[in-house]
Scaffold this active site. Structure first.
Site, short mmCIF file in Angstrom:
data_model
loop_
_atom_site.label_atom_id
_atom_site.label_comp_id
_atom_site.label_asym_id
_atom_site.label_seq_id
_atom_site.Cartn_x
_atom_site.Cartn_y
_atom_site.Cartn_z
N GLY A 107 -60.21 8.06 38.13
CA GLY A 107 -60.10 7.19 36.95
C GLY A 107 -58.93 6.27 37.17
N PRO A 108 -58.83 5.19 36.42
CG PRO A 108 -58.93 3.74 34.62
CD PRO A 108 -59.71 4.81 35.31
N GLY B 134 -53.13 5.78 34.78
CA GLY B 134 -52.65 5.82 33.40
C GLY B 134 -53.68 6.34 32.41
N GLY C 51 -54.94 9.29 32.20
CA GLY C 51 -54.65 10.66 31.74
C GLY C 51 -55.19 11.76 32.64
CE LYS C 52 -56.33 9.47 38.19
NZ LYS C 52 -55.81 8.29 37.52
N GLY C 53 -53.84 13.16 35.33
CA GLY C 53 -52.80 14.16 35.61
C GLY C 53 -52.54 15.04 34.40
NE ARG D 57 -44.97 7.66 39.23
CZ ARG D 57 -46.27 7.85 39.06
NH1 ARG D 57 -46.73 8.99 38.59
NH2 ARG D 57 -47.13 6.89 39.33
NE ARG E 96 -47.40 7.09 34.67
CZ ARG E 96 -48.37 7.11 35.56
NH1 ARG E 96 -49.27 8.09 35.54
NH2 ARG E 96 -48.49 6.16 36.48
NE ARG F 262 -49.26 2.44 39.96
CZ ARG F 262 -49.32 3.72 40.32
NH1 ARG F 262 -49.94 4.58 39.56
NH2 ARG F 262 -48.72 4.16 41.41
CG ASN G 33 -57.90 10.99 27.93
OD1 ASN G 33 -57.90 11.64 26.89
ND2 ASN G 33 -56.84 10.90 28.73
N1 LIG Z 1 -55.62 10.90 25.35
C1 LIG Z 1 -54.39 10.39 25.45
N2 LIG Z 1 -53.84 9.73 24.42
C2 LIG Z 1 -52.62 9.21 24.52
N3 LIG Z 1 -51.82 9.29 25.60
C3 LIG Z 1 -52.32 9.93 26.67
C4 LIG Z 1 -53.62 10.53 26.65
N4 LIG Z 1 -53.83 11.09 27.87
C5 LIG Z 1 -52.73 10.89 28.58
N5 LIG Z 1 -51.80 10.20 27.88
C6 LIG Z 1 -50.50 9.71 28.34
O1 LIG Z 1 -50.76 8.60 29.19
C7 LIG Z 1 -49.81 8.54 30.25
C8 LIG Z 1 -50.57 8.49 31.56
O2 LIG Z 1 -51.17 9.75 31.77
P1 LIG Z 1 -51.27 10.37 33.23
O3 LIG Z 1 -49.96 10.25 33.92
O4 LIG Z 1 -51.83 11.73 33.06
O5 LIG Z 1 -52.30 9.38 33.87
P2 LIG Z 1 -53.00 9.41 35.31
O6 LIG Z 1 -54.38 9.04 35.11
O7 LIG Z 1 -52.72 10.70 35.96
O8 LIG Z 1 -52.22 8.25 36.04
P3 LIG Z 1 -52.01 8.02 37.63
O9 LIG Z 1 -53.32 7.78 38.22
O10 LIG Z 1 -51.13 6.80 37.68
O11 LIG Z 1 -51.32 9.21 38.17
C9 LIG Z 1 -48.93 9.73 30.11
O12 LIG Z 1 -47.70 9.35 29.51
C10 LIG Z 1 -49.70 10.68 29.19
O13 LIG Z 1 -48.86 11.49 28.42
N1 LIG Z 2 -57.81 8.30 47.66
C1 LIG Z 2 -56.81 9.01 47.16
N2 LIG Z 2 -56.24 8.67 46.00
C2 LIG Z 2 -55.25 9.43 45.52
C3 LIG Z 2 -54.80 10.57 46.18
N3 LIG Z 2 -53.80 11.13 45.44
C4 LIG Z 2 -53.65 10.36 44.37
N4 LIG Z 2 -54.52 9.34 44.39
C5 LIG Z 2 -54.72 8.29 43.40
O1 LIG Z 2 -53.71 7.33 43.51
C6 LIG Z 2 -53.55 6.68 42.26
C7 LIG Z 2 -52.10 6.50 41.94
O2 LIG Z 2 -51.44 7.72 41.79
P1 LIG Z 2 -49.89 7.78 41.35
O3 LIG Z 2 -49.52 9.23 41.45
O4 LIG Z 2 -49.16 6.89 42.30
O5 LIG Z 2 -49.83 7.27 39.95
C8 LIG Z 2 -54.28 7.55 41.23
O6 LIG Z 2 -55.49 6.89 40.91
C9 LIG Z 2 -54.60 8.80 41.97
O7 LIG Z 2 -55.81 9.38 41.56
C10 LIG Z 2 -55.43 10.92 47.41
O8 LIG Z 2 -55.12 11.92 48.06
N5 LIG Z 2 -56.43 10.12 47.85
#
Ligand SMILES: Nc1ncnc2c1ncn2[C@@H]1O[C@H](COP(=O)(O)OP(=O)(O)OP(=O)(O)O)[C@@H](O)[C@H]1O
Ligand SMILES: Nc1nc2c(ncn2[C@@H]2O[C@H](COP(=O)(O)O)[C@@H](O)[C@H]2O)c(=O)[nH]1
Length: 395
Positions: A111-112, A114, A116-118, A144, A237, A248, A271
């Site tokens: 997913g893009p 931000g 919320g995957k993490g 980070r 974030r 991004r 999400n």
């Molecule tokens: N459903 C939601 N509503 C509001 N805020 C959210 C929700 N889900 C996640 N967040 C917040 O959005 C921000 C981004 O979430 P997260 O870091 O999990 O995104 P990500 O998809 O993992 O990003 P990346 O790909 O850059 O690692 C975080 O600050 C998180 O707390």
């Molecule tokens: N193709 C891959 N994409 C990855 C991997 N690990 C993370 N990711 C993606 O990168 C972006 C940015 O992550 P960030 O931690 O810098 O915010 C995010 O979409 C991740 O899903 C990987 O091993 N391979």
């Protein structure tokens, strides 16, 4: 495998290496070859038995070890090994560990940035720590302040990562937002070897590559409720500079287009409200009704009362409809015999206790194996006790 090569598996007399080594004797040239070895290697044990399976892999059973570290496959002519042999122009073998239990296929979450995957993955890992394990990716981006090397990512230099990619150590890699990211074979293996379901957090390009690989997985795309909300989350974030946020967001448009097009992802989750999305994710993974499946199978242990001797017992094991137990962890002693009938490996563990000599029979059912090369799908093996048999003292 044919008859042209002999594989010698065991200690290689190199005191510094505590893992099981492999040498190949080429009969046509009468030469010993040291192959390139892929995959995590089993540690040496006091002894092991080996049995050739379908000409393409060898099952190695470590003696004096428990069932969570007992079964290893040495791939000698699988598609993966042939591919790597052709690529390197030299001999290749690959280890993969046989994991007992109902291992479930990995989960790829994309997913893009931000969306919320993490956050969703962290909740899953917190609620089900024994069931899921996170595949720790490699990245060339800077860490980070809240990130730990080896936990969130393996932070690495670009040249080192490029070399590892060339050496075939990565399942997938992609340039994402100006940095290299990739999933190493080992990062998936570490999780699957623990009998846990592996979760990959990777971008859409990476998901496409995994889809094209032989790693069987479930693919889930997480979508933001709106572009404005995505931007808001990314800014809130506070981990990226303005320039990085803009990059991004630009990439997010293409990712959402690709992610929501048919064919690549099995499921899409919006999400919007975090708790609702998390509940839907759990539902997809079969965890919503409190029926979270344990990784080990449990069942009734029925020993047919008519069995009196080992031969009878063997036949009953192979033919009966009886259900057998899947022991949580079984100790396979040094002294054991191994035989193979169709897809079933019969392991007769001999106990030489003076007063109570006897044996325990276990069955390793190989029909559940899929794929097998490192990082590729290694579904859980079915391993069950088939009974014990006391030896009668000769009269
Ligand atoms: N459903 C939601 N509503 C509001 N805020 C959210 C929700 N889900 C996640 N967040 C917040 O959005 C921000 C981004 O979430 P997260 O870091 O999990 O995104 P990500 O998809 O993992 O990003 P990346 O790909 O850059 O690692 C975080 O600050 C998180 O707390
Ligand atoms: N193709 C891959 N994409 C990855 C991997 N690990 C993370 N990711 C993606 O990168 C972006 C940015 O992550 P960030 O931690 O810098 O915010 C995010 O979409 C991740 O899903 C990987 O091993 N391979």
């Amino acid at each position: 495998m044919g008859c042209n090569r002999t594989f010698v598996i065991g200690a290689m007399g190199n005191g510094s290496d505590s893992s099981i080594g492999v040498r190949i004797f080429e009969k046509s040239t009468s030469e010993w070859v040291i192959p390139t070895v892929f995959g995590m290697r089993p540690m040496l044990s006091k002894g092991h038995s080996a049995i050739v399976l379908d000409e393409d892999r060898i099952l190695v059973i470590k003696g004096n070890s428990t069932s969570d570290d007992c079964f290893w496959f040495l791939e000698v002519n699988t598609a993966f090994v042939r591919e790597q042999r052709a690529r390197l122009g030299s001999e290749v073998v690959a280890w993969s560990k046989g994991v007992v239990g109902e291992a479930q296929i990995p989960v790829v979450i994309s997913g893009p940035s931000g969306v919320g995957k993490g956050t969703l993955i962290a909740k899953l890992m917190e609620d089900f720590p024994t069931m899921f394990g996170f595949s720790v990716s490699h990245t060339t981006r800077a860490s980070r302040s809240n990130e730990q090397n080896g936990v969130h990512y393996h932070f690495t230099e670009r040249d080192a990562m490029k070399k590892d990619i060339q050496d075939g150590k990565f399942l997938e890699f992609a340039a994402v937002h100006g940095n290299l990211y990739g999933t190493s074979v080992e990062s998936v293996e570490v999780v699957t070897d623990q009998g846990k379901r592996c979760i990959l957090d990777i971008d859409v390009q990476g998901a496409r590559l995994v889809r094209a690989s032989s790693l069987e997985a479930i693919f889930i795309f997480i979508c933001p409720p709106s572009f404005e909300e995505l931007e808001k989350r990314l800014r809130a974030r506070g981990t990226e500079t303005e320039e990085q946020i803009q990059k991004r967001l630009r990439n997010a448009k293409a990712e959402i287009d690709q992610g929501t097009s048919p064919g690549l992802f099995d499921h899409t989750l919006i999400n919007d409200d975090l708790e609702t999305c998390y509940e839907n994710l759990k539902k997809l993974l079969g965890l919503s009704d409190g029926s979270a499946k344990a990784t080990n199978i449990s069942g009734e242990f029925i020993i047919p009362s008519t069995t009196r001797c080992l031969c009878n017992l063997l036949l009953v094991i192979l033919n009966s409809e009886a259900r057998f137990s899947a022991p949580e962890t079984v100790h396979v002693p040094l002294e054991h015999t191994v035989s193979k009938i169709n897809q079933k490996i019969l392991i007769n563990c001999i106990t030489s206790h003076q007063e109570k000599p006897g044996s325990s029979m276990f069955v390793l059912d190989l029909s559940s194996i899929k794929g097998g090369a490192p990082g590729r799908t290694r579904r859980g093996l079915n391993f069950y006790a088939a009974g014990t048999n006391g030896f009668k003292a000769a009269s």
